[in-house]
Design a protein around this motif. Structure first.
Motif, PDB file in Angstrom:
ATOM      1  N   LEU A 205       0.912  -1.222  -0.057  1.00  0.00           N
ATOM      2  CA  LEU A 205      -0.113   0.009   0.200  1.00  0.00           C
ATOM      3  C   LEU A 205       0.836   1.204  -0.027  1.00  0.00           C
ATOM      4  O   LEU A 205       1.492   1.503   0.983  1.00  0.00           O
ATOM      5  CB  LEU A 205      -0.877  -0.203   1.213  1.00  0.00           C
ATOM      6  CG  LEU A 205      -1.746   1.369   1.331  1.00  0.00           C
ATOM      7  CD1 LEU A 205      -2.768   1.430   0.295  1.00  0.00           C
ATOM      8  CD2 LEU A 205      -2.561   1.132   2.786  1.00  0.00           C
ATOM      9  N   THR A 206       0.802   1.972  -1.132  1.00  0.00           N
ATOM     10  CA  THR A 206       2.045   2.967  -1.236  1.00  0.00           C
ATOM     11  C   THR A 206       1.444   4.256  -2.231  1.00  0.00           C
ATOM     12  O   THR A 206       0.185   4.170  -2.394  1.00  0.00           O
ATOM     13  CB  THR A 206       2.987   2.544  -2.016  1.00  0.00           C
ATOM     14  OG1 THR A 206       2.503   2.165  -3.485  1.00  0.00           O
ATOM     15  CG2 THR A 206       3.806   1.078  -1.617  1.00  0.00           C
ATOM     16  N   SER A 207       2.217   5.338  -2.326  1.00  0.00           N
ATOM     17  CA  SER A 207       1.977   6.296  -3.149  1.00  0.00           C
ATOM     18  C   SER A 207       1.845   5.940  -4.586  1.00  0.00           C
ATOM     19  O   SER A 207       2.015   4.778  -4.971  1.00  0.00           O
ATOM     20  CB  SER A 207       3.165   7.539  -3.115  1.00  0.00           C
ATOM     21  OG  SER A 207       4.403   6.786  -3.580  1.00  0.00           O
ATOM     22  N   ALA A 231      -0.153  12.000  -1.043  1.00  0.00           N
ATOM     23  CA  ALA A 231      -0.794  10.662  -0.369  1.00  0.00           C
ATOM     24  C   ALA A 231      -2.400  10.943  -0.625  1.00  0.00           C
ATOM     25  O   ALA A 231      -3.230  10.329  -0.080  1.00  0.00           O
ATOM     26  CB  ALA A 231      -0.631  10.483   1.006  1.00  0.00           C
ATOM     27  N   ASN A 232      -2.844  11.785  -1.609  1.00  0.00           N
ATOM     28  CA  ASN A 232      -4.207  12.098  -1.852  1.00  0.00           C
ATOM     29  C   ASN A 232      -4.720  10.759  -2.570  1.00  0.00           C
ATOM     30  O   ASN A 232      -5.969  10.427  -1.861  1.00  0.00           O
ATOM     31  CB  ASN A 232      -4.349  13.188  -3.043  1.00  0.00           C
ATOM     32  CG  ASN A 232      -5.777  13.699  -3.392  1.00  0.00           C
ATOM     33  OD1 ASN A 232      -6.607  13.671  -2.333  1.00  0.00           O
ATOM     34  ND2 ASN A 232      -6.014  13.543  -4.617  1.00  0.00           N
ATOM     35  N   GLU A 233      -4.309   9.933  -3.361  1.00  0.00           N
ATOM     36  CA  GLU A 233      -4.984   8.877  -3.992  1.00  0.00           C
ATOM     37  C   GLU A 233      -3.693   7.873  -3.771  1.00  0.00           C
ATOM     38  O   GLU A 233      -2.903   7.674  -4.651  1.00  0.00           O
ATOM     39  CB  GLU A 233      -5.327   9.263  -5.070  1.00  0.00           C
ATOM     40  CG  GLU A 233      -6.562  10.050  -5.493  1.00  0.00           C
ATOM     41  CD  GLU A 233      -7.362  10.181  -6.849  1.00  0.00           C
ATOM     42  OE1 GLU A 233      -8.497  10.584  -6.784  1.00  0.00           O
ATOM     43  OE2 GLU A 233      -6.678   9.895  -7.501  1.00  0.00           O
ATOM     44  N   LEU A 234      -3.882   6.648  -3.008  1.00  0.00           N
ATOM     45  CA  LEU A 234      -2.567   5.974  -2.783  1.00  0.00           C
ATOM     46  C   LEU A 234      -3.034   4.692  -3.701  1.00  0.00           C
ATOM     47  O   LEU A 234      -4.246   4.760  -4.652  1.00  0.00           O
ATOM     48  CB  LEU A 234      -2.984   5.262  -1.419  1.00  0.00           C
ATOM     49  CG  LEU A 234      -2.745   6.250  -0.338  1.00  0.00           C
ATOM     50  CD1 LEU A 234      -2.730   5.578   1.137  1.00  0.00           C
ATOM     51  CD2 LEU A 234      -1.452   6.745  -0.455  1.00  0.00           C
ATOM     52  N   GLY A 266      -4.261   2.277  -8.852  1.00  0.00           N
ATOM     53  CA  GLY A 266      -4.038   3.628  -7.989  1.00  0.00           C
ATOM     54  C   GLY A 266      -4.555   4.745  -8.749  1.00  0.00           C
ATOM     55  O   GLY A 266      -4.738   4.764  -9.891  1.00  0.00           O
ATOM     56  N   GLY A 267      -4.993   5.872  -7.926  1.00  0.00           N
ATOM     57  CA  GLY A 267      -5.714   6.866  -8.390  1.00  0.00           C
ATOM     58  C   GLY A 267      -4.499   7.947  -8.972  1.00  0.00           C
ATOM     59  O   GLY A 267      -3.246   7.661  -8.533  1.00  0.00           O
ATOM     60  N   LEU A 268      -4.783   9.045 -10.077  1.00  0.00           N
ATOM     61  CA  LEU A 268      -3.615   9.749 -10.484  1.00  0.00           C
ATOM     62  C   LEU A 268      -3.754  10.988 -10.253  1.00  0.00           C
ATOM     63  O   LEU A 268      -2.930  11.916 -10.768  1.00  0.00           O
ATOM     64  CB  LEU A 268      -3.811   9.329 -12.190  1.00  0.00           C
ATOM     65  CG  LEU A 268      -3.570   7.834 -12.326  1.00  0.00           C
ATOM     66  CD1 LEU A 268      -3.774   8.067 -14.088  1.00  0.00           C
ATOM     67  CD2 LEU A 268      -2.156   7.327 -12.053  1.00  0.00           C
ATOM     68  N   ASP A 269      -4.545  11.418  -9.268  1.00  0.00           N
ATOM     69  CA  ASP A 269      -4.475  12.860  -8.889  1.00  0.00           C
ATOM     70  C   ASP A 269      -3.553  13.164  -7.663  1.00  0.00           C
ATOM     71  O   ASP A 269      -4.083  13.313  -6.555  1.00  0.00           O
ATOM     72  CB  ASP A 269      -6.087  13.273  -8.338  1.00  0.00           C
ATOM     73  CG  ASP A 269      -6.148  14.675  -8.067  1.00  0.00           C
ATOM     74  OD1 ASP A 269      -5.478  15.496  -8.673  1.00  0.00           O
ATOM     75  OD2 ASP A 269      -7.324  15.027  -7.627  1.00  0.00           O
ATOM     76  N   GLN A 273       4.470  17.423  -3.188  1.00  0.00           N
ATOM     77  CA  GLN A 273       4.294  18.183  -1.862  1.00  0.00           C
ATOM     78  C   GLN A 273       2.691  18.304  -1.479  1.00  0.00           C
ATOM     79  O   GLN A 273       2.305  19.419  -0.941  1.00  0.00           O
ATOM     80  CB  GLN A 273       4.843  19.652  -1.855  1.00  0.00           C
ATOM     81  CG  GLN A 273       6.449  19.471  -2.065  1.00  0.00           C
ATOM     82  CD  GLN A 273       6.922  20.657  -2.156  1.00  0.00           C
ATOM     83  OE1 GLN A 273       6.696  21.590  -1.364  1.00  0.00           O
ATOM     84  NE2 GLN A 273       7.939  21.127  -3.009  1.00  0.00           N
ATOM     85  N   GLY A 274       1.950  17.507  -2.265  1.00  0.00           N
ATOM     86  CA  GLY A 274       0.432  17.504  -1.933  1.00  0.00           C
ATOM     87  C   GLY A 274      -0.220  18.444  -2.499  1.00  0.00           C
ATOM     88  O   GLY A 274      -1.626  18.660  -2.411  1.00  0.00           O
TER      89      GLY A 274
END
Length: 423
Positions: A205-207, A231-234, A266-269, A273-274
């Motif tokens: 479970l990662t970035s 870490a918005n969409e892991l 995984g999500g791409l959004d 730096q967030g």
């Protein structure tokens, strides 16, 4: 006095005198034995005391020696000459230099790291200095490890084993550069273990990736997050490795065979730096790979299929035609041709490999409606080359690549030379 008279006199010695004399002799013997035992005991005690002193001195010096033994270091690197056909474009490249540092906090807790410098120089967009791996390994059982930190995405062959002595060719296979972009690292948690010695697994479970870094020709490669990944969409990822021949008795087969299946979702959004780009897209990857060796022959194959949900949104954000499907595969055969009679003396570990590889990539397989596909995205490549190993951790490489795509402007064929090492 005659001898006979003396003998008669002794025989006539009173019994009480004889017993007294024997008791005196016995007492003398006991005292002599006691003195001997005391002297031996004293000598032994002195030896023991000396050993205890030496052991204590060794223990006092142990922390420094122990610290050195727990610290491990190594690395790898490669230098290339790339010469495309035609005028200009030939270049020398200190492609990468990587230092490894590891530390054993205990027998079951270890730290691993890799720091990489690419192209020998860093300024603006030239070169790169990065932490390629940095994770703590907690051994929960003999074959079970919990990993926390920056790890390699568990996809394909080369991403997990990318030292130049472990793959054929000066450059890494094109499929594992574009479609499965090695070196691809992610930050998070994972576990590595086995169901049986012949069936092993990894799960993470990662970035994830930044979809706005995708491109028409380089696929998902530019989406790797390298600094402070969002870490918005892991993402979840993992692989299974099966070793069909491991169940055979030792010595029953001179073959080795591994079959792997890996996946990623995984999500791409995500942004550095967030600061997230606000796109609505997800990436799914399914990959198969296998390695088979028998006698002097090595065979490899990798295939990958990628689906991008939200390719239209990414195309708008990037200004390029981002395909909703990306595919890539390659097959490779290698032959260890160095005669055994040459492997003598200091050349006992030498090896020589001739190989051929075919890569096929399509990063424009299914572009969104209303957008034009870039024909350069559908390409293939033949690579024919040699690798000379004076030692197992040092290789000299040479190869030639024939390239083709679906565009009118054909890519240049290329000649490559390289030297790689690991230590």
């Amino acid at each position: 006095m005659s001898f006979t008279f003396l003998l008669l006199s002794l025989c006539q010695e009173p019994q009480e005198d004889r017993l007294s004399r024997q008791e005196a002799e016995l007492k003398a013997l006991r005292e002599e034995l006691a003195l001997s035992i005391a002297a031996e005991r004293k000598a032994r005690e002195q030896q023991v005391a000396q050993l205890v002193l030496m052991l204590e001195e060794s223990r006092q010096a142990q922390p420094a020696a122990g610290a050195k033994q727990r610290l491990h270091w190594g690395g790898y690197g490669e230098m290339h000459l790339n010469a495309p056909e035609g005028e200009g474009g030939a270049q020398f490249d200190i492609h990468r230099f990587v230092l490894y540092l590891g530390y054993e906090f205990s027998d079951s807790i270890q730290l691993h790291s890799e720091i990489e410098l690419e192209h020998g120089f860093v300024e603006n967009d030239n070169g790169e200095l990065s932490i390629e791996q940095l994770y703590t390994d907690f051994r929960l059982a003999p074959a079970t490890h919990l990993l926390a930190g920056r790890v390699l995405a568990p996809l394909g062959i080369v991403n997990l084993r990318h030292e130049p002595t472990s793959f054929n060719g000066v450059e890494r296979p094109s499929v594992e550069t574009v479609v499965l972009p090695s070196t691809w690292y992610v930050d998070g948690l994972g576990i590595s273990s086995e169901f049986t010695p012949a069936l092993r697994y990894q799960a993470f479970l990662t970035s994830s990736l930044d979809g706005t870094g995708f491109s028409a020709l380089n696929g998902i490669r530019g989406g790797r997050q390298k600094e402070r990944p969002s870490a918005n969409e892991l993402a979840i990822s993992g692989r299974l490795d099966f070793f069909p021949l491991d169940s055979l008795e030792a010595g029953a087969s001179a073959q080795s065979w591994r079959v792997g299946i890996s996946g990623f979702y995984g999500g791409l959004d995500n942004g550095d730096q967030g600061v997230d780009p606000g796109v609505d897209a997800e990436l799914s990857i399914l990959s198969l790979d296998t390695e088979y060796s028998i006698d002097r022959l090595d065979l490899r194959a990798v295939g990958a299929f990628e689906h991008i949900a939200g390719a239209s949104d990414l195309s708008t954000a990037t200004g390029e035609s981002i395909s909703s499907q990306i595919t890539g595969w390659y097959v490779e055969a290698a032959w260890h041709w160095l005669p055994e009679v040459w492997k003598t003396g200091e050349h006992g570990w030498s090896d020589a490999i001739a190989f051929v590889r075919y890569d096929d990539i399509d990063t424009q397989r299914d572009v969104p409606s209303g957008l034009a596909a870039n024909p350069q995205g559908d390409r293939n490549e033949w690579t024919l080359g040699l690798g000379l190993y004076p030692l197992p951790n040092l290789v000299l490489k040479a190869d030639y690549q024939w390239r083709d795509d679906e565009s009118d402007k054909q890519p240049h064929d290329q000649f490559n030379l390289g030297i790689g090492w690991s230590f």
